[in-house]
Design a protein around this motif. Structure first.
Motif, PDB file in Angstrom:
ATOM      1  N   ALA A  14       0.814  -1.214   0.000  1.00  0.00           N
ATOM      2  CA  ALA A  14       0.000   0.000   0.000  1.00  0.00           C
ATOM      3  C   ALA A  14       0.851   1.270   0.000  1.00  0.00           C
ATOM      4  O   ALA A  14       0.382   2.333  -0.399  1.00  0.00           O
ATOM      5  CB  ALA A  14      -0.937   0.002   1.212  1.00  0.00           C
ATOM      6  N   HIS A  15       2.107   1.138   0.450  1.00  0.00           N
ATOM      7  CA  HIS A  15       3.008   2.295   0.498  1.00  0.00           C
ATOM      8  C   HIS A  15       4.220   2.056  -0.390  1.00  0.00           C
ATOM      9  O   HIS A  15       5.367   2.333  -0.023  1.00  0.00           O
ATOM     10  CB  HIS A  15       3.443   2.560   1.942  1.00  0.00           C
ATOM     11  CG  HIS A  15       2.302   2.944   2.818  1.00  0.00           C
ATOM     12  ND1 HIS A  15       1.744   4.199   2.791  1.00  0.00           N
ATOM     13  CD2 HIS A  15       1.585   2.244   3.717  1.00  0.00           C
ATOM     14  CE1 HIS A  15       0.743   4.252   3.645  1.00  0.00           C
ATOM     15  NE2 HIS A  15       0.611   3.074   4.220  1.00  0.00           N
ATOM     16  N   ALA A  16       3.936   1.579  -1.604  1.00  0.00           N
ATOM     17  CA  ALA A  16       5.011   1.263  -2.552  1.00  0.00           C
ATOM     18  C   ALA A  16       5.850   2.485  -2.893  1.00  0.00           C
ATOM     19  O   ALA A  16       7.010   2.358  -3.289  1.00  0.00           O
ATOM     20  CB  ALA A  16       4.415   0.651  -3.822  1.00  0.00           C
ATOM     21  N   ASP A  17       5.289   3.683  -2.724  1.00  0.00           N
ATOM     22  CA  ASP A  17       6.007   4.916  -3.056  1.00  0.00           C
ATOM     23  C   ASP A  17       6.999   5.347  -1.982  1.00  0.00           C
ATOM     24  O   ASP A  17       7.828   6.218  -2.221  1.00  0.00           O
ATOM     25  CB  ASP A  17       5.000   6.038  -3.313  1.00  0.00           C
ATOM     26  CG  ASP A  17       4.112   6.306  -2.107  1.00  0.00           C
ATOM     27  OD1 ASP A  17       3.727   5.318  -1.421  1.00  0.00           O
ATOM     28  OD2 ASP A  17       3.781   7.478  -1.848  1.00  0.00           O
ATOM     29  N   LEU A  18       6.940   4.741  -0.791  1.00  0.00           N
ATOM     30  CA  LEU A  18       7.862   5.125   0.280  1.00  0.00           C
ATOM     31  C   LEU A  18       9.253   4.580   0.007  1.00  0.00           C
ATOM     32  O   LEU A  18       9.425   3.438  -0.415  1.00  0.00           O
ATOM     33  CB  LEU A  18       7.382   4.595   1.627  1.00  0.00           C
ATOM     34  CG  LEU A  18       6.202   5.293   2.268  1.00  0.00           C
ATOM     35  CD1 LEU A  18       5.858   4.627   3.602  1.00  0.00           C
ATOM     36  CD2 LEU A  18       6.487   6.772   2.480  1.00  0.00           C
ATOM     37  N   ASP A  19      10.254   5.406   0.286  1.00  0.00           N
ATOM     38  CA  ASP A  19      11.655   5.006   0.131  1.00  0.00           C
ATOM     39  C   ASP A  19      12.112   4.359   1.447  1.00  0.00           C
ATOM     40  O   ASP A  19      12.638   5.030   2.333  1.00  0.00           O
ATOM     41  CB  ASP A  19      12.505   6.229  -0.219  1.00  0.00           C
ATOM     42  CG  ASP A  19      13.958   5.867  -0.468  1.00  0.00           C
ATOM     43  OD1 ASP A  19      14.237   4.690  -0.815  1.00  0.00           O
ATOM     44  OD2 ASP A  19      14.824   6.748  -0.298  1.00  0.00           O
ATOM     45  N   ILE A  20      11.848   3.063   1.587  1.00  0.00           N
ATOM     46  CA  ILE A  20      12.181   2.314   2.806  1.00  0.00           C
ATOM     47  C   ILE A  20      12.880   1.001   2.429  1.00  0.00           C
ATOM     48  O   ILE A  20      12.415  -0.082   2.757  1.00  0.00           O
ATOM     49  CB  ILE A  20      10.918   2.053   3.656  1.00  0.00           C
ATOM     50  CG1 ILE A  20       9.777   1.493   2.792  1.00  0.00           C
ATOM     51  CG2 ILE A  20      10.475   3.314   4.394  1.00  0.00           C
ATOM     52  CD1 ILE A  20       8.533   1.074   3.575  1.00  0.00           C
ATOM     53  N   PRO A  21      14.035   1.115   1.768  1.00  0.00           N
ATOM     54  CA  PRO A  21      14.686  -0.104   1.273  1.00  0.00           C
ATOM     55  C   PRO A  21      15.158  -1.035   2.389  1.00  0.00           C
ATOM     56  O   PRO A  21      15.108  -2.265   2.231  1.00  0.00           O
ATOM     57  CB  PRO A  21      15.867   0.426   0.454  1.00  0.00           C
ATOM     58  CG  PRO A  21      16.143   1.781   1.009  1.00  0.00           C
ATOM     59  CD  PRO A  21      14.796   2.316   1.443  1.00  0.00           C
ATOM     60  N   THR A  22      15.594  -0.497   3.502  1.00  0.00           N
ATOM     61  CA  THR A  22      16.080  -1.355   4.592  1.00  0.00           C
ATOM     62  C   THR A  22      14.923  -2.125   5.219  1.00  0.00           C
ATOM     63  O   THR A  22      15.043  -3.320   5.504  1.00  0.00           O
ATOM     64  CB  THR A  22      16.818  -0.521   5.651  1.00  0.00           C
ATOM     65  OG1 THR A  22      17.822   0.269   5.003  1.00  0.00           O
ATOM     66  CG2 THR A  22      17.470  -1.416   6.688  1.00  0.00           C
ATOM     67  N   LEU A  23      13.799  -1.460   5.407  1.00  0.00           N
ATOM     68  CA  LEU A  23      12.618  -2.139   5.945  1.00  0.00           C
ATOM     69  C   LEU A  23      12.138  -3.219   4.980  1.00  0.00           C
ATOM     70  O   LEU A  23      11.809  -4.325   5.403  1.00  0.00           O
ATOM     71  CB  LEU A  23      11.502  -1.134   6.223  1.00  0.00           C
ATOM     72  CG  LEU A  23      10.173  -1.729   6.685  1.00  0.00           C
ATOM     73  CD1 LEU A  23      10.347  -2.551   7.961  1.00  0.00           C
ATOM     74  CD2 LEU A  23       9.150  -0.626   6.888  1.00  0.00           C
ATOM     75  N   ARG A  24      12.122  -2.930   3.703  1.00  0.00           N
ATOM     76  CA  ARG A  24      11.678  -3.921   2.717  1.00  0.00           C
ATOM     77  C   ARG A  24      12.612  -5.139   2.722  1.00  0.00           C
ATOM     78  O   ARG A  24      12.147  -6.279   2.652  1.00  0.00           O
ATOM     79  CB  ARG A  24      11.579  -3.303   1.326  1.00  0.00           C
ATOM     80  CG  ARG A  24      10.446  -2.294   1.228  1.00  0.00           C
ATOM     81  CD  ARG A  24      10.329  -1.693  -0.175  1.00  0.00           C
ATOM     82  NE  ARG A  24       9.440  -0.549  -0.167  1.00  0.00           N
ATOM     83  CZ  ARG A  24       8.117  -0.602  -0.108  1.00  0.00           C
ATOM     84  NH1 ARG A  24       7.518  -1.768  -0.051  1.00  0.00           N
ATOM     85  NH2 ARG A  24       7.392   0.494  -0.104  1.00  0.00           N
ATOM     86  N   GLU A  25      13.912  -4.894   2.815  1.00  0.00           N
ATOM     87  CA  GLU A  25      14.867  -6.003   2.868  1.00  0.00           C
ATOM     88  C   GLU A  25      14.647  -6.839   4.126  1.00  0.00           C
ATOM     89  O   GLU A  25      14.612  -8.074   4.081  1.00  0.00           O
ATOM     90  CB  GLU A  25      16.299  -5.462   2.837  1.00  0.00           C
ATOM     91  CG  GLU A  25      17.352  -6.535   2.921  1.00  0.00           C
ATOM     92  CD  GLU A  25      18.766  -5.966   2.977  1.00  0.00           C
ATOM     93  OE1 GLU A  25      19.689  -6.774   3.208  1.00  0.00           O
ATOM     94  OE2 GLU A  25      18.961  -4.747   2.806  1.00  0.00           O
ATOM     95  N   ALA A  26      14.490  -6.164   5.255  1.00  0.00           N
ATOM     96  CA  ALA A  26      14.281  -6.871   6.523  1.00  0.00           C
ATOM     97  C   ALA A  26      12.961  -7.646   6.516  1.00  0.00           C
ATOM     98  O   ALA A  26      12.896  -8.774   7.005  1.00  0.00           O
ATOM     99  CB  ALA A  26      14.314  -5.882   7.684  1.00  0.00           C
ATOM    100  N   ALA A  27      11.916  -7.059   5.955  1.00  0.00           N
ATOM    101  CA  ALA A  27      10.604  -7.707   5.937  1.00  0.00           C
ATOM    102  C   ALA A  27      10.603  -8.955   5.056  1.00  0.00           C
ATOM    103  O   ALA A  27       9.768  -9.837   5.249  1.00  0.00           O
ATOM    104  CB  ALA A  27       9.536  -6.720   5.458  1.00  0.00           C
TER     105      ALA A  27
END
Length: 152
Positions: A110-123
């Motif tokens: 739902a928040h694909a536009d957020l720049d959160i690469p570390t969270l995405r990697e961790a998730a």
């Protein structure tokens, strides 16, 4: 301690929310605390350090059963298990509860536009089981106690 807290995790919160008569406290609550403090004294901690270790462990175990064991148990027995994120995983019956997962996949989508690469990697990484997470917690507490013994 984990088994007791896990069996009735919210019961321990009663003393925070309600006035309970002193005589209503089960004697084992006092006996077990005394034995645990004695164990810590027997391994070499003084009373203030033993109390600090007990407070630390109690906080960690109580929060662990409320945040990790409780949702995992509810998801495992079908009691908490609404798939709120729409990803095939039960979320413990509360919006936003990720059942031990870092965050629901649907939040990241739902928040694909957020720049959160570390969270995405961790998730994307598999999470350890509740028992593995609890072992990590206990190891951290033991390391802290050992550190106190070396310093003292």
């Amino acid at each position: 301690m984990r088994a007791l807290y896990r069996r009735w995790p919210r019961a321990l919160l009663v003393s925070l929310d309600e006035d309970t008569p002193p005589a209503s406290v089960h004697p084992n609550r006092l006996l077990h605390l005394d034995r645990f403090l004695r164990l810590l004294r027997d391994v070499g901690l003084d009373v203030p350090a033993a109390l600090a270790a007990h407070r630390h462990l109690s906080l960690l175990v109580l929060s662990f059963v409320l945040l990790i064991d409780g949702p995992a148990d509810r998801a495992g027995d079908g009691r908490g298990g609404d798939d709120l994120a729409g990803d095939g995983h039960a979320e413990g019956g509360r919006a936003g509860d990720s059942s031990g997962r870092l965050v629901p996949d649907a939040w990241l989508t739902a928040h694909a536009d957020l720049d959160i690469p570390t969270l995405r990697e961790a998730a994307a990484l598999p999470l350890p089981t509740p028992d593995e997470q609890f072992d990590e917690l206990v190891s951290a507490v033991v390391d802290r106690i050992r550190g106190g013994l070396r310093a003292g």
